[in-house]
Enzyme design. Structure first.
Site, PDB file in Angstrom:
ATOM      1  N   TYR A  64     -10.294 -16.187 106.436  1.00 45.40           N
ATOM      2  CA  TYR A  64      -9.523 -16.696 105.296  1.00 45.40           C
ATOM      3  C   TYR A  64      -8.654 -15.607 104.680  1.00 45.40           C
ATOM      4  CZ  TYR A  64      -8.340 -18.235 100.612  1.00 45.40           C
ATOM      5  OH  TYR A  64      -7.643 -18.530  99.461  1.00 45.40           O
TER       6      TYR A  64
ATOM      7  N   LYS B  80      -4.514 -15.438 104.881  1.00 45.62           N
ATOM      8  CA  LYS B  80      -3.741 -15.519 103.637  1.00 45.62           C
ATOM      9  C   LYS B  80      -2.879 -14.276 103.454  1.00 45.62           C
ATOM     10  CE  LYS B  80      -3.724 -18.162 100.691  1.00 45.62           C
ATOM     11  NZ  LYS B  80      -2.830 -19.328 100.417  1.00 45.62           N
TER      12      LYS B  80
END
Length: 314
Positions: A98, A102
């Site tokens: 994640y 990002k």
């Protein structure tokens, strides 16, 4: 309203024809290991490429990206970040898909600032880094509430009370997007290429204590008021064991517990920010006060059990 897929480049270009600004909020948020890494790469990273390609193809001159404070921290070493700003140094460690995806997506959006788009203009892009978002529709908060109800209206503390985590109401995040888009139009040379932390007047507290601000009025009780029920080292071992079990079970089923080493680091590390840069650059002020944000969220939470029962009857 067009429902589409950010991983489909041509579909995205068609959907954004004739628009003035893109607010790119489409991302997979997963810190529990529920989603395959390849899927997150496709949506979060390749999707960001497609957004920029859509801007170029359709002559779109403004793009606001919804990034996250987690592209910076907290890290697994539990190094604190107290009321930091965009210039503050921090030992960033991207250890899960994640945060990796990002950060990669944010870089794509920011590096596209100033590129030429169709029609001869240039793109102005910026990124917003909200702290932990809460409010109506928050899937994480809903999951914690339902878990507490299954435990007889109780939650157990597993992070120290002294740790503080920044939180921001979803309505204020949306409002900052609007102001940032205006800023890109009125002051592209100032706002373009910049990152902005996003917070509001919500109190900086530990994850557990902040959640209790919202869940307490719903009848939830906290077990372990002053300190975690178990020592940190024991909780760390449990988190590591949960990750190992997840790895073993992955070929057979999706096992994604709330507790892993990353979520333990989140609960055990202070990470709070300032938003003075957004105030200076495009006059950001929270649209909703803490009292309003809390009331709206609590009322939404209180509606959930009734809504669940209605759903079962249907």
């Amino acid at each position: 309203m067009i429902q589409g897929d950010v991983t489909d480049r041509n579909q995205l270009i068609r959907a954004t024809a004739g628009v003035d600004v893109i607010m790119h909020v489409a991302s997979i948020v997963d810190v529990f290991g529920r989603i395959p890494e390849a899927t997150m790469q496709n949506v979060n990273v390749q999707g960001a490429h497609h957004v920029i390609e859509a801007c170029v193809a359709n002559g779109i001159r403004r793009c606001v990206y919804t990034s996250s404070m987690e592209v910076v921290g907290p890290n697994s070493r539990r190094e604190h970040f107290v009321r930091g700003n965009e210039e503050s140094s921090y030992n960033t460690l991207h250890e899960i898909p994640y945060t990796q995806t990002k950060a990669a997506a944010e870089k794509i959006i920011l590096e596209a600032n100033g590129i030429q788009v169709s029609g001869g203009g240039r793109l102005a892009s910026c990124a917003l880094r909200p702290t932990g978002i809460y409010g109506e529709g928050c899937a994480l908060l809903r999951g914690i509430y339902r878990k507490a109800l299954k435990l007889g209206g109780r939650l157990f503390r597993f992070g120290p009370r002294t740790v503080q985590s920044g939180r921001v109401y979803v309505g204020n995040v949306a409002w900052m997007h609007v102001l940032a888009a205006r800023g890109l139009k009125e002051k592209p040379g100032l706002v373009g290429g910049q990152v902005y932390y996003c917070s509001d007047g919500s109190p900086d507290k530990s994850h557990m204590d902040f959640n209790m601000e919202l869940l307490g009025p719903c009848g939830v009780r906290l077990i372990g008021q002053e300190r975690p029920v178990l020592p940190y080292i024991f909780i760390y071992i449990l988190a590591a064991m949960a990750e190992l079990l997840q790895l073993v079970l992955r070929p057979f089923c999706t096992f994604a517990p709330y507790l892993n080493r990353y979520t333990l680091a989140l609960a055990s590390t202070t990470f709070t920010v300032c938003t003075d840069k957004a105030t200076r650059h495009f006059s950001y002020r929270p649209l909703y006060s803490w009292e309003q944000s809390k009331e709206r969220t609590v009322q939404w939470l209180l509606s959930l059990p009734q809504a669940d029962q209605e759903g079962k009857r249907c």
